[in-house]
Every structure is written in C-alpha cells, then in structure tokens.
Design a protein around this motif. Structure first.
Motif, PDB file in Angstrom:
ATOM      1  N   ILE A 116       8.029   2.074  -3.174  1.00 39.31           N
ATOM      2  CA  ILE A 116       7.268   1.252  -4.167  1.00 39.31           C
ATOM      3  C   ILE A 116       8.185   0.190  -4.643  1.00 39.31           C
ATOM      4  CG2 ILE A 116       6.753   1.229  -6.404  1.00 39.31           C
ATOM      5  CD1 ILE A 116       3.902   1.744  -4.840  1.00 39.31           C
ATOM      6  N   LYS A 117       9.346   0.550  -5.025  1.00 39.54           N
ATOM      7  CA  LYS A 117      10.467  -0.501  -5.659  1.00 39.54           C
ATOM      8  C   LYS A 117      10.842  -1.508  -4.501  1.00 39.54           C
ATOM      9  CE  LYS A 117      14.782  -0.524  -7.998  1.00 39.54           C
ATOM     10  NZ  LYS A 117      16.084   0.376  -8.213  1.00 39.54           N
ATOM     11  N   LYS A 118      10.735  -1.081  -3.485  1.00 40.65           N
ATOM     12  CA  LYS A 118      11.290  -2.287  -2.376  1.00 40.65           C
ATOM     13  C   LYS A 118      10.299  -2.898  -1.961  1.00 40.65           C
ATOM     14  CE  LYS A 118      15.307   0.580  -0.773  1.00 40.65           C
ATOM     15  NZ  LYS A 118      15.895   1.077   0.457  1.00 40.65           N
ATOM     16  N   ALA A 119       8.891  -2.537  -2.049  1.00 37.94           N
ATOM     17  CA  ALA A 119       7.685  -3.423  -1.832  1.00 37.94           C
ATOM     18  C   ALA A 119       7.538  -4.173  -3.067  1.00 37.94           C
ATOM     19  CB  ALA A 119       6.561  -2.516  -1.699  1.00 37.94           C
ATOM     20  N   ASP A 120       7.920  -3.810  -4.338  1.00 40.33           N
ATOM     21  CA  ASP A 120       7.813  -4.770  -5.487  1.00 40.33           C
ATOM     22  C   ASP A 120       8.700  -5.705  -5.283  1.00 40.33           C
ATOM     23  OD1 ASP A 120       7.004  -5.441  -8.017  1.00 40.33           O
ATOM     24  OD2 ASP A 120       8.343  -3.894  -8.931  1.00 40.33           O
ATOM     25  N   LEU A 121      10.047  -5.430  -4.988  1.00 35.64           N
ATOM     26  CA  LEU A 121      11.210  -6.411  -4.779  1.00 35.64           C
ATOM     27  C   LEU A 121      10.613  -7.530  -3.676  1.00 35.64           C
ATOM     28  CD1 LEU A 121      14.444  -4.312  -4.915  1.00 35.64           C
ATOM     29  CD2 LEU A 121      13.644  -6.053  -6.425  1.00 35.64           C
ATOM     30  N   ALA A 122       9.852  -6.961  -2.850  1.00 33.24           N
ATOM     31  CA  ALA A 122       9.553  -8.128  -1.586  1.00 33.24           C
ATOM     32  C   ALA A 122       8.518  -8.951  -2.259  1.00 33.24           C
ATOM     33  CB  ALA A 122       9.059  -7.121  -0.494  1.00 33.24           C
ATOM     34  N   MET A 123       7.473  -8.202  -3.075  1.00 31.33           N
ATOM     35  CA  MET A 123       6.400  -9.143  -3.625  1.00 31.33           C
ATOM     36  C   MET A 123       7.064 -10.071  -4.455  1.00 31.33           C
ATOM     37  SD  MET A 123       3.434  -7.786  -6.349  1.00 31.33           S
ATOM     38  CE  MET A 123       4.611  -7.805  -7.663  1.00 31.33           C
ATOM     39  N   TYR A 124       8.137  -9.965  -5.417  1.00 29.31           N
ATOM     40  CA  TYR A 124       8.504 -10.961  -6.343  1.00 29.31           C
ATOM     41  C   TYR A 124       9.444 -11.993  -5.323  1.00 29.31           C
ATOM     42  CZ  TYR A 124       7.547  -8.642 -10.689  1.00 29.31           C
ATOM     43  OH  TYR A 124       6.825  -8.137 -11.682  1.00 29.31           O
ATOM     44  N   PRO A 153      -2.916 -13.847  -3.622  1.00 27.66           N
ATOM     45  CA  PRO A 153      -2.134 -12.829  -3.747  1.00 27.66           C
ATOM     46  C   PRO A 153      -0.740 -13.045  -3.392  1.00 27.66           C
ATOM     47  CG  PRO A 153      -3.301 -12.534  -1.718  1.00 27.66           C
ATOM     48  CD  PRO A 153      -3.704 -13.854  -2.341  1.00 27.66           C
ATOM     49  N   SER A 154       0.164 -12.361  -4.030  1.00 26.85           N
ATOM     50  CA  SER A 154       1.641 -12.193  -3.365  1.00 26.85           C
ATOM     51  C   SER A 154       1.864 -11.139  -2.860  1.00 26.85           C
ATOM     52  CB  SER A 154       2.497 -12.707  -4.371  1.00 26.85           C
ATOM     53  OG  SER A 154       2.567 -14.004  -4.800  1.00 26.85           O
ATOM     54  N   ILE A 155       2.325 -10.633  -1.559  1.00 27.52           N
ATOM     55  CA  ILE A 155       2.259  -9.312  -1.071  1.00 27.52           C
ATOM     56  C   ILE A 155       3.707  -9.026  -0.611  1.00 27.52           C
ATOM     57  CG2 ILE A 155       1.361  -8.158   0.879  1.00 27.52           C
ATOM     58  CD1 ILE A 155      -0.943 -10.066   1.015  1.00 27.52           C
ATOM     59  N   GLY A 156       4.110  -7.775  -1.076  1.00 28.34           N
ATOM     60  CA  GLY A 156       5.482  -7.129  -0.568  1.00 28.34           C
ATOM     61  C   GLY A 156       5.322  -5.946   0.325  1.00 28.34           C
ATOM     62  N   ILE A 157       6.103  -5.882   1.381  1.00 28.64           N
ATOM     63  CA  ILE A 157       5.834  -4.712   2.486  1.00 28.64           C
ATOM     64  C   ILE A 157       6.874  -3.913   2.614  1.00 28.64           C
ATOM     65  CG2 ILE A 157       5.081  -4.342   4.759  1.00 28.64           C
ATOM     66  CD1 ILE A 157       3.762  -6.983   4.776  1.00 28.64           C
ATOM     67  N   SER A 158       7.036  -2.642   2.494  1.00 29.53           N
ATOM     68  CA  SER A 158       8.006  -1.858   2.816  1.00 29.53           C
ATOM     69  C   SER A 158       7.673  -0.995   3.936  1.00 29.53           C
ATOM     70  CB  SER A 158       8.608  -0.925   1.754  1.00 29.53           C
ATOM     71  OG  SER A 158       7.590  -0.211   1.072  1.00 29.53           O
ATOM     72  N   ILE A 159       8.392  -0.261   4.978  1.00 26.45           N
ATOM     73  CA  ILE A 159       8.132   0.498   6.127  1.00 26.45           C
ATOM     74  C   ILE A 159       8.893   1.793   5.782  1.00 26.45           C
ATOM     75  CG2 ILE A 159       8.068   0.811   8.524  1.00 26.45           C
ATOM     76  CD1 ILE A 159       6.484  -1.637   7.170  1.00 26.45           C
ATOM     77  N   ASP A 194      -1.738 -13.736  -8.182  1.00 20.95           N
ATOM     78  CA  ASP A 194      -1.111 -14.875  -9.027  1.00 20.95           C
ATOM     79  C   ASP A 194      -1.931 -15.472  -9.994  1.00 20.95           C
ATOM     80  OD1 ASP A 194       1.042 -14.628  -6.906  1.00 20.95           O
ATOM     81  OD2 ASP A 194      -0.021 -15.799  -5.559  1.00 20.95           O
ATOM     82  N   ARG A 195      -1.265 -15.593 -11.123  1.00 18.81           N
ATOM     83  CA  ARG A 195      -2.065 -16.278 -12.356  1.00 18.81           C
ATOM     84  C   ARG A 195      -3.261 -15.813 -12.758  1.00 18.81           C
ATOM     85  NH1 ARG A 195      -0.999 -19.978  -8.505  1.00 18.81           N
ATOM     86  NH2 ARG A 195      -3.202 -20.212  -7.857  1.00 18.81           N
ATOM     87  N   GLY A 212       6.854 -19.268  -3.774  1.00 20.65           N
ATOM     88  CA  GLY A 212       5.681 -20.198  -3.970  1.00 20.65           C
ATOM     89  C   GLY A 212       4.288 -19.320  -3.976  1.00 20.65           C
ATOM     90  N   LYS A 213       4.387 -18.080  -3.982  1.00 16.32           N
ATOM     91  CA  LYS A 213       3.201 -17.242  -3.920  1.00 16.32           C
ATOM     92  C   LYS A 213       2.105 -17.585  -2.954  1.00 16.32           C
ATOM     93  CE  LYS A 213       3.162 -17.769  -9.107  1.00 16.32           C
ATOM     94  NZ  LYS A 213       2.882 -17.941 -10.525  1.00 16.32           N
TER      95      LYS A 213
END
Length: 699
Positions: free
Chosen positions: A411-419, A393-399, A312-313, A425-426
């Motif tokens: 990757i796309k779904k982990a990326d969406l989870a990260m956003y 960090p802002s972390i997204g997780i896919s299984i 973040d930032r 609030g990060k």
C-alpha cells in the motif's frame, strides 16, 4: 402283638400330624407377626379382633385397636366405598381397593387394603385385612403428575421449539415448531427429514444424528436450514442430546429460529467489511484478501498487482457542488471499476475518494492494461444537474513480491507511486520504483512548514458545540484543530494531518491540542461558564506510539482540570490491535477521563471491543446522518447503533446534523445528543463563548 403295632402306628401318625400342625401354626405366626404389611382381623361388624405390630407405622399399638370399629379411622369421604368392599368380603368375595385413613396424630395416610373372608367349617366368621401404606407412593405419583404437567406446560408454551426424534422419525414436536414451520403436528410426524431439511444441509444433519445415536457426541448444537410449508427457508439453531424414550434411545432437543439474527450478523459483518456508500469492500477486507494471496502464493512464485488511486480535484467538486453530488460521482466510479476486473479481483474503496484494485495472479502488463482502461473510462465527464463534471484519477501501482511482501509495504509503495503520478500532472499511472523511496517535493515542503507551524504557534482550536436535542442545552464541545498558515490561510486538517501522521509530528501536535483544550476548558470554568466536557481527537500514531496516558496525566495536573471534563476520541481502526489498545484505554480510564469512539459504523465495527474496552460513548458517523430522513438503509443502521449503545449502557451522539428533520429523527429514536451545522459550525474561542452565553440566556 398286632394290636401293639397298630397302636404304635396310630400314635406315630398323630405325632406327625401334631408336628405339622405346630409347624403350620409357627409359619402362620411368623407370617402374621413379622409381615412388613399390616395384617388385621375383623369380626363381621367391623371391629378389630387382632393386628400385627406393623400397625405401629400409624402410631397405634395393637391394644389400642382391639374391639374398636375401623370406621372412625376412615377419612369421611372414603367410608362408603370402604364399607362396600367390606360387605363384599363378608359375602365371600376378595377385594382390593385404595382409601385414606387418619393416623394417631391425625395425619391423613393413603393405604391399599385387601379384604379376605375367614372361613370356619364353610362359614365366614370374620375378615382378614392386609394393609399397605402407599402414602409416599401416592405423593411421589402426585408430584410426578404435577411435574409432568408443569414441564408439559413449559414445553407446550415454550418460545423455543422442542422435538423428540426416534427411529428416523420425529415422534414429538411442540406448538412452537409448528408455528415456525407452518406444518401441523400431524403433518410433521409423517414427514421425512429429506422433505423439510434444506438439501445442502441434510448430510450434516444426518451425520450429527449418527454421532448422537452412537454416543460419539453427547450433545450437538448446529445451524440447519429448513423448508417451511410455504417453501420459504428458515435457519434454525438445533440442539440435541440422547435420552431413553419409551424404553428406546431417542434424541431430544430444542430449536431456535436464528434467521433474523443471522441477517443482522451478516449486515453488521457487511458493514465492517464494506463501504456503506458504494457497497465496495473496504480496506479491512482488502487487507484480508491481500494477506490470503500472500499465504497462497506458492513461496512467492505467483505475482499480483495492487493499484492505488484517488480522484484529482475531488475536494473542489465537493466544495463546489456539495457532498451529495460528490457521493453520486463516487458511486458511478465504483460501478465503472467493476467492468475492468475479473471475479477473482478485489475493488475496494480505501477511504474518501481513494480506491484500490487488487489484481490476483497478475503481472505488470495486466496492471498497465487495467490502469489504462480506468484512465480512458474516467476521462469522460460525469453529468449531474445538466452540468459536466470532470474528475480524473492518479494511479500508483505496486507488484508482489517485487515491491513488498506485506499489505503495509505494498500500500505504501503504491501510494508513493500515486503521488508521483500527481506530481507529473495527474491523470496518469506510475509504477513504484526505488527512486520513489524519497518523499515527493510536496510532502517535504509540507513537512517543513508543519515543523515551523508548531514552533511558531500557528495552530488553533475551533470548538463545535454538542447539544441536548431535547432541551437545547449545551452538553459539551469537540475541539477541532486548524492550521492558520501565514501565506495560505486556514489549511484543512485533511491536507496536513496525513503528513503529520507519517512524519511523527502528530505526536507533539496532538499533545498541544490536548493541553490547549484543557487550558481553555479550565479558563471557561473560571470565567463562570457552566462546566462541559471537551472532546479531543487522538490519531492512531499518537495513540500507539506516544505514552498517551502520561501525557494526559501531565496536562491535567498542569491545567488543574478535573479528568471528567476531558473526553478522548479514538477511531474504530485503532481497536484492531486489541491488546495494545485495551492497555492504553484502561490506563486512561484509571485517570478518570471519558472515552468515545468516533465515526462509529464506518470502520472496523467489531462488537468485540465494545464488550472489552472501557468505552463511554459512540459517535454515529455523519455519512449515515446525511440521508437518514430518506434512506431506509441509513435509518436501519442508525437505529441499530442507537439500540446497541443503549443495551450496552453507552452514551450515543450523532455528528453532522444539518437539518431539523435529522434532529427530529434522532430524538424520535432516543439519540438525544448531537452536533452539526444545524446547531452550530465549529467556532473560534470568542464566538464559542458568545454561543454559550446566548444559550444560557435562552434556556
């Protein structure tokens, strides 16, 4: 009656003797006249008495030789030794020797002569001479000796090693092998294979030798490691095939030292699959490892988790403290991440400040534990130049396989989870859920603004000069898109290009950029500025999903710009789909535009596309230029790229040049084209024109 019987018996005996004498004369006559060898009789003075017809091979008739001395026929330097053997025959000793004579045409012939004394009543009355023409044999022998000398010289002075292996021993090695290994020839011929071949490679070496000796293979080429006399290890590429040597089967072959070549190949491979800053695997290695996990998941019975996060930032850190500080933070983050995973897991730097962690054989619980450890570890400040810098960090997780069964899906779904984590609030982690199928509010808002920006003509192009370092002359420019938002001002391409890519807006935006750059370049030419090439970056989606060659043709036709003044810049990642890429590039090349590879060395880095694609130029990425005057690794990479470009007859240009020292380094190593803040920052049209006019006045 008795007298008659005795007389009859006598005549029968005489008759038999006469018949035997006739047969003997006939045998002698046949032997003399039909012998393929030349048979000559001489008197004791060396004059020809008789000869068979075989003398015709030298162009003479028998009549031409009778009563002549043989001496004038001899090559002068052989007269003395020939007379010596002739006198020996006169003394009763048979002798055989070699000498040279002249034929009737004056050509020199090599012969083998045997001199035999002729006896009559125990007295020598002449000499038999039996002559064999050995000219061809001598020539063949001479040619063989010359060939042997030539090939021995080639082998002895060869730049590659040459060996002969027979009866489980090396029976010959040339000096190059001795030079490679440090052993003398005598030492080599007494060594066993087990003493010089690296132990792990010995079974393969033995198996290959057996294949050759049993004719299972006719030739074999294979790399082996060998232990030098000083105990260092070399990798040799050994070629072998079977021959007959001294009547027995042997193996002959060559040896090339490929140690440095393999190091270079490994370095290039490492560059292709690892991030140069952190040393972590990059997205391409991550993709391969993830695909391997999918293939080995036993019919999707095994789970694994993918964590995708960024800092973040982080852009604010780069802007406030500089890229050097930002790079140090990225390295520290990478080092911290290594403490949270096992050896079977993969940490990768996905790009920029984005990282991924692939947790093999893991479920949601382990992914949660690792994410919590990352949040805790990165909650502590980084200390640089006595300042505390906080990045979270802002972390997204896919299984797998719950959230997807391919690299792109996970990757796309982990990326969406990260956003989604950022929107909360990060500095937290979130698992992908079906609720995240809809885009985040931020993305929707940005997409809406982008569509309006295209309609309202809010985009503009800046131009960064490209300079000949040696002369200071302007040689081209790179067109860089900017978004002049009515409320936010200039928006960084890093913020809106990813959204444009995902939404497909990049295709009309990219077409606008090509058209605008061509229009502007044509206008400059009409205004009297020197013709230059303008480079336009093409996004992956624009490259593959639009009919790019048709767009380029239409733009060039509409603007009346000559194709050679337009350069299309693609990134290395676009070359992974080789067949699709090559078709598009070939069409562009037919049009006449130039093609360059942007950010070379940071991505796919396959040498395959350099060979197959119609590329004109390589652009060295600024990440290598930044520390090229102090970092030995960056220097090596830059010099390798420059050398490779020259050998492939490609132009090479460096981007991100910010100091004179960097420019001097590039010029020293034959990269004469560059762009960067040392020469000029990207400029709007009016400032670019001022810059060009100033350079024209100066030069």
């Amino acid at each position: 009656m008795i007298t008659f019987l005795i007389t009859a018996k006598f005549f029968r005996k005489v008759s038999r003797q006469s018949e035997q004498l006739q047969r003997n004369e006939q045998y002698y006559k046949s032997l003399f006249e039909h012998n393929p060898d030349i048979i000559i009789t001489f008197d004791l003075d060396g004059n020809f008495l008789n000869a068979n017809k075989a003398v015709s091979v030298f162009g003479y008739t028998v009549e031409e030789l009778i009563h002549r001395s043989f001496v004038p026929l001899l090559v002068p330097e052989d007269v003395e030794q020939t007379m010596y053997h002739f006198r020996k025959a006169i003394s009763g000793v048979v002798s055989t020797y070699e000498c040279a004579i002249f034929d009737k045409e004056g050509n020199q012939k090599e012969i083998q002569a045997t001199n035999i004394p002729i006896y009559e009543k125990n007295k020598i009355i002449g000499i038999y001479g039996i002559i064999k023409d050995i000219t061809e044999h001598k020539n063949a022998q001479k040619n063989l000796m010359e060939a042997e000398a030539k090939y021995r010289s080639l082998v002895e002075n060869s730049l590659v090693g040459v060996y002969i292996f027979q009866n489980d021993k090396l029976v010959y090695v040339n000096p190059r092998i001795c030079e490679m290994t440090g052993y003398s020839e005598q030492e080599f011929l007494t060594l066993n294979l087990s003493e010089i071949i690296f132990s792990e490679d010995l079974p393969v070496m033995t198996a290959n030798l057996m294949k050759l000796m049993t004719n299972e293979e006719s030739t074999i080429t294979f790399p082996y490691r060998i232990i030098r006399k000083d105990k260092s290890v070399l990798t040799l590429e050994v070629y072998g095939s079977t021959i007959e040597y001294h009547g027995k089967t042997a193996i002959i072959g060559t040896v090339i030292d490929v140690t440095e070549r393999l190091k270079t190949e490994n370095m290039i491979k490492h560059m292709a699959y690892h991030d140069q800053l952190t040393g972590l695997p990059n997205r391409y290695l991550l993709m391969e490892k993830l695909d391997d996990l999918v293939k080995n998941s036993n019919g999707y019975q095994e789970n694994f988790a993918l964590l995708f996060f960024d800092l973040d930032r982080f852009k604010a850190v780069n802007d406030s403290f500089g890229h050097e500080t930002g790079d140090k933070i990225l390295i520290e983050v990478a080092n911290k991440l290594k403490g949270f995973v096992s050896e079977n897991d993969i940490i990768s730097r996905y790009g920029g400040d984005e990282f991924t962690i692939l947790l093999s054989n893991s479920n949601g619980q382990r992914a949660r534990e690792v994410a919590q450890s990352i949040l805790k570890s990165l909650s502590y400040p980084f200390n640089h130049s006595h300042k505390e810098i906080f990045v979270t960090p802002s972390i997204g997780i896919s299984i797998f396989p719950e959230h997807g069964e391919t690299f792109d899906m996970l990757i796309k779904k982990a990326d969406l989870a990260m956003y989604f984590a950022k929107s909360l609030g990060k500095n937290n982690y979130q698992f992908y859920t079906d609720d995240l199928k809809e885009k985040t509010h931020h993305e929707l808002e940005l997409e809406s603004h982008l569509r309006k920006a295209l309609e309202r003509n809010e985009f503009l192009l800046y131009y960064q000069p490209q300079i000949n370092i040696e002369t200071g002359q302007l040689i081209g420019a790179e067109a860089l898109i900017r978004w002049n938002h009515p409320e936010k001002g200039l928006v960084s391409p890093a913020d809106f290009i990813p959204v444009a890519e995902e939404t497909g807006l990049i295709i009309p935006i990219g077409e606008w950029a090509i058209r605008t750059a061509c229009q502007q370049n044509k206008q400059w030419q009409e205004d009297g500025l020197p013709p230059i090439t303008v480079a336009v970056n093409i996004s992956a989606r624009q490259f593959f999903q639009s009919n790019l060659p048709d767009i380029v043709r239409r733009v060039l036709l509409g603007t009346k710009l000559e194709p050679k003044y337009l350069e299309i810049e693609i990134t290395e990642s676009m070359t992974m789909d080789v067949e699709s890429a090559i078709a598009t590039l070939m069409e562009l090349k037919k049009i006449g535009v130039r093609i360059s590879i942007d950010d070379f060395g940071t991505g796919y880095s396959s040498l395959n596309y350099l060979k197959r694609f119609p590329i004109d130029k390589l652009k060295i990425d600024q990440s290598f230029i930044r520390e090229c005057t102090s970092d030995v690794n960056d220097q090596t990479i830059i010099k390798t790229i420059i050398l490779m470009a020259h050998l492939l007859k490609l132009q090479v240009i460096a981007e991100g040049v910010e100091t004179k020292e960097q420019a001097d380094f590039l010029l020293k190593h034959r990269c004469i084209e560059a762009q960067g803040y040392y020469f000029s920052k990207p400029l709007p049209v009016d400032e670019f024109e001022v810059n060009v006019n100033r350079r024209m006045t100066t030069n």
